[in-house]
Design an enzyme around this catalytic site. Structure first.
Site, short mmCIF file in Angstrom:
data_model
loop_
_atom_site.label_atom_id
_atom_site.label_comp_id
_atom_site.label_asym_id
_atom_site.label_seq_id
_atom_site.Cartn_x
_atom_site.Cartn_y
_atom_site.Cartn_z
N CYS A 119 -14.28 0.27 -11.80
CA CYS A 119 -14.98 1.54 -11.93
C CYS A 119 -16.47 1.22 -11.87
O CYS A 119 -16.86 0.06 -11.87
CB CYS A 119 -14.69 2.20 -13.27
SG CYS A 119 -12.94 2.49 -13.56
N HIS B 26 12.97 -21.59 21.91
CA HIS B 26 13.92 -20.67 22.53
C HIS B 26 13.22 -19.71 23.50
O HIS B 26 13.76 -18.65 23.82
CB HIS B 26 14.70 -19.91 21.46
CG HIS B 26 15.50 -20.83 20.61
ND1 HIS B 26 16.65 -21.46 21.06
CD2 HIS B 26 15.30 -21.30 19.35
CE1 HIS B 26 17.13 -22.25 20.12
NE2 HIS B 26 16.33 -22.19 19.06
N LYS C 185 -8.52 3.38 7.93
CA LYS C 185 -8.09 2.75 6.67
C LYS C 185 -6.79 3.37 6.15
O LYS C 185 -5.93 2.67 5.67
CB LYS C 185 -9.21 2.88 5.63
CG LYS C 185 -8.93 2.16 4.32
CD LYS C 185 -8.91 0.65 4.50
CE LYS C 185 -8.48 -0.10 3.27
NZ LYS C 185 -8.05 -1.47 3.57
N LYS D 190 -4.30 -10.06 11.07
CA LYS D 190 -5.72 -10.03 10.70
C LYS D 190 -6.59 -10.41 11.88
O LYS D 190 -7.58 -9.77 12.17
CB LYS D 190 -5.92 -11.00 9.53
CG LYS D 190 -6.82 -10.60 8.45
CD LYS D 190 -6.26 -9.74 7.36
CE LYS D 190 -5.63 -8.47 7.79
NZ LYS D 190 -5.00 -7.72 6.75
N ARG E 158 -16.84 1.66 -5.87
CA ARG E 158 -16.05 1.01 -6.91
C ARG E 158 -14.94 1.92 -7.44
O ARG E 158 -14.12 1.49 -8.27
CB ARG E 158 -16.95 0.61 -8.09
CG ARG E 158 -18.08 -0.30 -7.72
CD ARG E 158 -18.91 -0.62 -8.93
NE ARG E 158 -18.16 -1.38 -9.92
CZ ARG E 158 -18.01 -2.69 -9.91
NH1 ARG E 158 -18.57 -3.41 -8.96
NH2 ARG E 158 -17.31 -3.29 -10.84
N GLU F 116 -6.58 -7.63 14.65
CA GLU F 116 -7.20 -6.33 14.39
C GLU F 116 -8.72 -6.39 14.32
O GLU F 116 -9.36 -5.39 14.62
CB GLU F 116 -6.62 -5.66 13.13
CG GLU F 116 -6.94 -6.31 11.81
CD GLU F 116 -6.38 -5.50 10.63
OE1 GLU F 116 -5.96 -6.13 9.66
OE2 GLU F 116 -6.39 -4.26 10.68
N TRP G 177 -11.94 4.68 -11.13
CA TRP G 177 -10.81 4.24 -10.29
C TRP G 177 -9.66 4.10 -11.27
O TRP G 177 -9.60 3.14 -12.03
CB TRP G 177 -11.17 2.90 -9.64
CG TRP G 177 -10.10 2.37 -8.74
CD1 TRP G 177 -9.22 1.36 -9.00
CD2 TRP G 177 -9.81 2.81 -7.42
NE1 TRP G 177 -8.41 1.14 -7.93
CE2 TRP G 177 -8.74 2.01 -6.94
CE3 TRP G 177 -10.34 3.79 -6.59
CZ2 TRP G 177 -8.21 2.18 -5.68
CZ3 TRP G 177 -9.80 3.95 -5.32
CH2 TRP G 177 -8.75 3.15 -4.87
N ASN H 265 -15.49 -0.05 -17.87
CA ASN H 265 -14.92 -0.57 -16.64
C ASN H 265 -14.03 -1.75 -17.02
O ASN H 265 -14.51 -2.68 -17.67
CB ASN H 265 -16.06 -1.03 -15.71
CG ASN H 265 -15.57 -1.86 -14.55
OD1 ASN H 265 -14.42 -1.77 -14.15
ND2 ASN H 265 -16.46 -2.68 -14.01
N GLY H 266 -12.75 -1.69 -16.69
CA GLY H 266 -11.85 -2.79 -17.04
C GLY H 266 -10.56 -2.24 -17.65
O GLY H 266 -10.21 -1.08 -17.45
N GLU I 116 0.89 -12.27 8.75
CA GLU I 116 -0.31 -11.62 8.21
C GLU I 116 -1.58 -12.20 8.85
O GLU I 116 -2.50 -11.46 9.21
CB GLU I 116 -0.32 -11.77 6.67
CG GLU I 116 -1.56 -11.25 5.97
CD GLU I 116 -1.89 -9.79 6.23
OE1 GLU I 116 -1.06 -9.08 6.83
OE2 GLU I 116 -3.00 -9.36 5.87
C1 F6R Z 1 -4.10 -4.29 8.09
C2 F6R Z 1 -3.91 -3.09 7.30
C3 F6R Z 1 -2.79 -2.17 7.64
C4 F6R Z 1 -2.21 -1.53 6.38
C5 F6R Z 1 -1.16 -0.48 6.75
C6 F6R Z 1 -0.51 0.13 5.53
O1 F6R Z 1 -5.17 -5.06 7.63
O2 F6R Z 1 -4.67 -2.82 6.39
O3 F6R Z 1 -1.81 -2.84 8.36
O4 F6R Z 1 -1.64 -2.54 5.59
O5 F6R Z 1 -1.75 0.54 7.51
O6 F6R Z 1 -1.45 0.75 4.71
P1 F6R Z 1 -1.13 1.06 3.21
O7 F6R Z 1 -0.96 -0.22 2.49
O8 F6R Z 1 -2.31 1.84 2.72
O9 F6R Z 1 0.13 1.86 3.18
#
Ligand code: F6R
Length: 610
Positions: A2, A506, A605, A487, A27, A490, A74, A100-101, A483
């Protein structure tokens, strides 16, 4: 996570508090509030929603006074709501606190206070602090704050204001950040530098156990345990505004990568009962007998959260002996999975709003399955609709590429797996102790890897012109490769493939040629020999291999071109460590290419469309 803001001086506090909170919104932003003291008492205004909602509320009737505290929330304990927003007060309204915490022992304290006749106005852990201050106040606010600090346990930064001592603010820090800004005839409190940068560049950065008493003309720093004065260096901040919001990092993604040790500690806070050496998850309502009846688990998620689920499968199968299927949410809904009365569905979502994951949750519920959500956002749609919620408490993630949410999801799976295993009796006391000990070391181990980031920056420089790259690994390492590959794709836009190392021959081995870059993970001792064979296969075709292994692996460097060693841990826990170099490689590659790291092309996001 927060944001805290405070002011004491000669100007009106309200606009300064609101401005500061806006800078801290990264935050947390599910609710906000301010309290202002003007010698005739304290007035509090707080509101669920963004800071604009609070601004609208106070616009027509500003709070007058030159001392005040503010907070942007948050949610961790209690959903986002007006009542749960900070500041919190005691019943008389004389003691006001922002926090905060997490207060780990708040449930016990709350129960005691209720038995003493205290009526609570919120579901938060923070409110106990205001009531405790009222209980222990004896004409000395600093003494009361010290007393309360000796009662509460957890991670916190607190700012306290009291109607009876209107010319001071008292703050205390333990494991959550807090700074004090120095001006002439005015002082500021902030969770972070951006909050106060427009007013001053001279700050004290508090350390754990520091208590500070602020008046408009002075700051006194004490050690909360010994009451002895402490000296902290007055730091001059030279950052520009944008750097300050990113805490001096070039991008939010890098900041969030570096926040992982803190985020992991936060995910763990309050969930390990040190006395009994057990995992405790008071937020879950599932009874022990119901837990023992779980005979199958579906883990459903998208993207990075799905990759966390792949690790979750290993955790549940290994520790709790429950078979697990992991599905991409957009596929799960349409494949008509078979539900039995003993099926538990676990959905994983950082945002708690992802449309496909939400649809899968609803589908599972329609079929009679109990649904447990692992999410970072309290009060999100997925959190509200699931039967059980475990929050990851990683704090807001701003960069589109998920980093700290992923490692916090892994930790949530470890805690859940141990919780199920102890409930089912599939691990003994000794095994549990070993697991918890290793778990507790992970944040420090992540910190150690981050301190060697430079080597990975050099590697990123070497691969930034590549057209393609391969990640190979077996078992848990393969899940981490997926993963790492996501990363890299993207944010750097370099095509990569994550392959189960034994599967290359294969078909995909045909793509390996002279100079092809391969990142090989080998953290699992029982699979190491097999991995060496697979590395030899790609090297024989001309691949240039970076190996990632535990620091006791003395042989790997013989088979690869370069190695990155990570600290040793239990085989099950290596993903939290081995993903860190992959995150850094992706970040540095994208940054070296000049890409918009925090907002990569074509992505968002929170994906709220199917
Ligand atoms: C990759 C990334 C996405 C999310 C995906 C699910 O870095 O951030 O692949 O993981 O869109 O999003 P959430 O977790 O918000 O359901």
């Amino acid at each position: 996570m927060c944001g805290i803001m405070g002011y004491i001086g000669y100007r009106q506090a309200q606009p300064i508090l609101l401005n500061g909170l806006r800078k801290l919104e990264y935050r947390g932003y599910d609710s906000a509030g301010i309290a202002v003291c003007n010698g005739q008492g304290i007035t509090v205004r707080k509101k669920q929603g963004r800071i604009e909602a609070l601004e609208q509320q106070v616009a027509s009737q500003p709070l007058l006074g030159t001392v005040g505290i503010g907070h942007t929330r948050w949610a961790t304990h209690g959903k986002p709501s007006d009542d749960n927003s900070h500041p919190h007060t005691d019943q008389s309204g004389a003691f006001t606190v922002v926090h905060n915490g997490i207060i780990e022992n708040y449930l016990d304290i709350r129960q005691e206070l209720i038995e003493e006749g205290v009526a609570f106005a919120s579901e938060t852990d923070t409110e106990v602090i205001a009531h405790l201050l009222a209980k222990w106040y004896d004409n000395d606010l600093v003494a009361a704050v010290k007393k309360v600090a000796g009662i509460i346990r957890g991670a916190y930064a607190l700012a306290v204001m009291c109607e009876y001592e209107p010319d001071k603010l008292v703050v205390i820090r333990y494991a959550s950040p807090l700074i004090i800004g120095i001006g002439a005839g005015e002082k500021y409190i902030g969770s972070d530098i951006p909050a106060i940068l427009e007013h001053t560049r001279d700050v004290y950065v508090l350390e754990d156990g520091d208590l500070a008493v602020l008046t408009k003309d002075s700051v006194t720093l004490l050690d909360v345990d010994t009451s002895r004065p402490v000296q902290r260096e007055l730091v001059r901040i030279e950052w520009d505004k944008e750097q300050a919001e990113k805490d001096g990092f070039d991008h939010y993604m890098l900041k969030e990568i570096h926040e992982q040790p803190h985020a992991l500690r936060h995910t763990m806070t309050g969930r390990i009962d040190e006395a009994g050496g057990m995992v405790v998850l008071p937020e879950l309502r599932i009874r022990p007998d119901e837990l023992r009846q779980v005979e199958k688990i579906y883990i459903v998620a998208c993207g990075t959260a799905y990759h966390a689920g792949l690790i979750g499968k290993h955790v549940f199968e290994h520790l709790a002996h429950i078979p697990v299927e992991v599905d991409v949410a957009s596929e799960f809904r349409y494949r008509k999975p078979l539900y039995t009365p003993g099926t538990l569905t676990i959905v994983v979502s950082q945002s708690g709003e992802t449309a496909d994951t939400l649809a899968a949750l609803r589908e599972a519920k329609r079929n009679g399955s109990r649904v447990l959500a692992i999410t970072n956002v309290v009060g999100s749609t997925i959190a509200r609709e699931a039967d059980e919620v475990m929050t990851t408490n990683a704090g807001p993630e701003i960069a589109v590429a998920s980093t700290k949410a992923y490692t916090s999801q892994l930790l949530a799976f470890y805690l859940l797996g141990i919780y199920f295993a102890q409930g089912k009796g599939t691990i003994d006391d000794q095994e549990r102790a070993t697991l918890l000990q290793a778990l507790a070391q992970l944040p420090d181990q992540v910190e150690a890897i981050l301190s060697h980031a430079d080597k990975l920056r050099q590697f990123a420089d070497a691969i930034k012109e590549e057209q393609q790259l391969f990640f190979i690994g077996r078992g848990l390492d393969h899940a981490v490769c997926l993963e790492g590959s996501l990363k890299l794709k993207e944010i750097s836009y370099i095509h990569s493939e994550a392959y189960a190392a034994g599967e290359l021959k294969h078909g995909t081995l045909a793509l390996i040629e002279e100079g092809t870059r391969v990142i090989a993970l080998s953290t699992q001792a029982d699979l190491h020999e097999k991995m060496v064979n697979n590395i030899t296969e790609v090297k024989a075709r001309g691949a240039v291999v970076l190996g990632i292994a535990l620091d006791d692996n003395v042989e790997l460097h013989r088979s690869v071109d370069d190695v990155c060693l990570i600290p040793g841990t239990l085989p099950l826990f290596t993903p939290i460590l081995s993903v860190i170099p992959l995150q850094l490689i992706s970040y540095y590659t994208a940054a070296a290419l000049g890409n918009d790291v925090d907002r990569p092309r074509n992505l968002a996001k929170s994906v709220t469309v199917e």
